[in-house]
Design a protein around this motif. Structure first.
Motif: not given
Length: 374
Positions: A24-27, A32-34, A60-63
């Motif tokens: 759940n960090g910002k990088r 991000t664990v739902h 999820d993960c953007p990268d």
């Protein structure tokens, strides 16, 4: 959150911190664990649990490529060996999953998914393998450069007859026939690919066969195989080279283009086995070298693995752009499955854990040596 879940989350965070990843960090490479059930699923089932949890929207993960590169570079995956991993390894070790009816599994499950998906993903040329980016700035140019590099390495000349083992949608044969004036035979185990390749190569001196490579027994001036050897399996590496030696003329050349590993024989990934490439395994350098002993001279062993990262990212961009049309046939879970497949694959090559090889082989050694182009 239960005590057990909190304990598993803390354990997960401890492992991820080794790779510079925060829950759940910002990088862009943070998770991000739902759904808190993600932790138990991953620790119970390793990569299979991680991939299925992503497909189900639990995290999820953007990268994804960056995330996977960090995980592999820090060897965090070594802490997630599970019974699923062991079973996949044992099946690959003791059963010949690439012979008989099993040889056709990957064609039915993967390559017959639908030409619309692959047309959208692969670009101008339907080439489902690593591009060559030395002087290319886009995917189409990189794939054309790869095809031309293969033809130049094989020293193709007008009037020759070539064999493509695992010809895909026929693009390599079409390119070689149009640019270098050769005729050829392509074999594939995918009905969809065979039909497409026949139409693509219509009017050219090319024959496309729906055939197992073991059955080929005729002579050719040159042989190429691009992105097929990963489906051969360790028990069949020697027979594959036997077929290539049997079918190439004494003065001819063979080019093998495949993913490979510099480490020991690898364990198949359970998620990849289940959802993407059934019965497939990445060959180790030691296995390839042993399998071709006393059959071929290795004129050149070219590693262009870093180029696969760029190729996979280009494929992902193409899928994203085409998704409004593809979504009529493929659901969101499939989209997440495909994103996980492409993103994690890019991370594997970015971490340099896996390689992409082009081997140029001669049956008896080229007199005076072979200056292989780059």
């Amino acid at each position: 959150m239960s005590h057990d879940t909190a304990s598993l989350k803390a354990r997960a965070q401890g492992l991820l911190e080794q790779a510079g990843i925060t829950i759940n960090g910002k990088r862009a490479t943070d998770l991000t664990v739902h759904d808190e059930r993600t932790y138990a699923r991953v620790f119970a089932h390793g990569s299979l649990g991680l991939g299925e949890a992503y497909m189900d929207g639990w995290w999820d993960c953007p990268d994804l490529a960056g995330l996977m590169s960090r995980l592999l570079s820090s060897r965090v995956d070594d802490s997630l060996r599970t019974v699923d991993t062991l079973l996949a390894h044992l099946k690959a070790r003791f059963f010949n999953l690439q012979r008989g009816d099993h040889a056709w599994d990957v064609g039915r499950q993967h390559y017959d998914l639908g030409n619309d998906l692959f047309e959208a993903m692969l670009g101008k040329r339907m080439v489902y393998s690593c591009g060559y980016w030395a002087d290319a700035w886009n995917l189409d140019d990189a794939q054309e450069a790869k095809l031309d590099l293969i033809c130049r390495k094989l020293r193709l000349t007008r009037g020759q007859r070539i064999l493509d083992i695992g010809c895909g949608w026929g693009e390599a044969l079409k390119f070689a026939a149009e640019r270098y004036g050769v005729s050829g035979v392509g074999i594939t185990i995918s009905k969809e690919q065979a039909e497409y390749a026949r139409e693509l190569c219509r009017g050219l001196p090319i024959e496309i066969r729906l055939q197992d490579y073991h059955e080929v027994d005729e002579r050719f001036d040159a042989i190429l195989s691009v992105g097929m050897f990963e489906h051969v399996g360790g028990k069949n590496y020697r027979p594959w080279f036997d077929v290539a030696r049997r079918c190439v003329r004494p003065e001819g050349l063979v080019l093998l283009h495949c993913i490979g590993s510099n480490g020991p024989p690898s364990r198949p990934d359970p998620w990849i086995q289940k959802y993407i490439f059934p019965n497939s395994v990445i060959p180790a350098m030691s296995q390839v070298a042993t399998a071709l002993e006393n059959l071929f001279v290795v004129e050149d062993w070219h590693n262009l693995g870093a180029d696969y990262d760029r190729t996979l990212m280009a494929w992902q961009a193409n899928i994203d752009a085409a998704w409004p049309e593809l979504s009529a046939r493929y659901d969101e879970r499939f989209r997440r499955m495909w994103r996980f497949y492409l993103g994690c694959s890019a991370g594997i090559f970015r971490s340099r854990r896996d390689q992409l090889w082009q081997l140029t082989l001669s049956p008896q050694g080229v007199p005076g040596g072979l200056r292989v182009p780059r």
